[in-house]
Design an enzyme around this catalytic site. Structure first.
Site, PDB file in Angstrom:
ATOM      1  N   HIS A   7       0.829  -1.210   0.000  1.00 40.81           N
ATOM      2  CA  HIS A   7       0.000   0.000   0.000  1.00 40.81           C
ATOM      3  C   HIS A   7       0.857   1.251   0.000  1.00 40.81           C
ATOM      4  CE1 HIS A   7       0.537  -0.828   4.394  1.00 40.81           C
ATOM      5  NE2 HIS A   7       0.630   0.489   4.494  1.00 40.81           N
ATOM      6  N   HIS A  79       4.008   7.090   3.789  1.00 43.44           N
ATOM      7  CA  HIS A  79       4.939   5.976   3.585  1.00 43.44           C
ATOM      8  C   HIS A  79       4.472   5.053   2.474  1.00 43.44           C
ATOM      9  CE1 HIS A  79       2.148   4.145   6.640  1.00 43.44           C
ATOM     10  NE2 HIS A  79       2.351   3.034   5.949  1.00 43.44           N
ATOM     11  N   GLU A 128       7.740   1.067   4.952  1.00 44.42           N
ATOM     12  CA  GLU A 128       7.222   0.025   5.840  1.00 44.42           C
ATOM     13  C   GLU A 128       7.398  -1.303   5.120  1.00 44.42           C
ATOM     14  OE1 GLU A 128       2.941   0.154   6.371  1.00 44.42           O
ATOM     15  OE2 GLU A 128       3.035  -1.042   8.187  1.00 44.42           O
TER      16      GLU A 128
HETATM   17 CO    CO Z   1       1.242   1.256   6.302  1.00 47.20          CO
END
Ligand code: CO
Length: 132
Positions: A7, A79, A128
């Site tokens: 994502h 992020h 991440e």
């Molecule tokens: Co995230």
């Protein structure tokens, strides 16, 4: 090491307004808001054919995105999340390669182990990693 883009997370001061942008202006499928108090955010998931966009609004006074929104009051990309097969192996490899890892792996917003990497080593972008 990294696999699929899981994502892209976008921080916003106004979740409903931002969800409307993706739903009404861009015509995407948008989830109802989901409060995650243990993560200090309320999220809306935007489902795309090949990945997700996560809209994040601060929840509570210790939100991890509060500082980001102070610097970026209108919101912005917070992020990117890439999938890895093994978070512990990724942590060891990144440490061995001299990357700045933020803390230890922990259970993330999707119930899977995640690890954050410092933007200074990743082209100015908070990364991440999520164990897929
Ligand atoms: Co995230």
């Amino acid at each position: 090491m990294i696999g699929r883009l899981n994502h892209v997370a976008i921080a916003t001061p106004d979740l409903e307004k931002s969800a409307a942008v993706y739903r009404d202006l861009l015509g995407a499928k948008v989830s109802p808001p989901l409060a995650l108090p243990e993560h200090g955010v309320t999220t809306v998931f935007v489902e795309l054919p090949n990945t997700k966009i996560e809209l994040l609004e601060p929840l509570g006074d210790k939100s991890p995105i509060a500082k980001f929104l102070e610097k970026n009051p209108g919101g912005g990309m917070h992020h990117v999340c890439y999938e890895v097969d093994d978070i512990a192996a990724a942590l060891d490899a990144l440490k061995a390669r001299g990357a700045t890892v933020l803390g230890e792996p922990r259970i993330g917003a999707h119930g899977k182990p995640v690890l954050f990497l410092h933007p200074r080593d990743f082209v100015g972008t908070l990364v991440e990693l999520e164990q897929a």
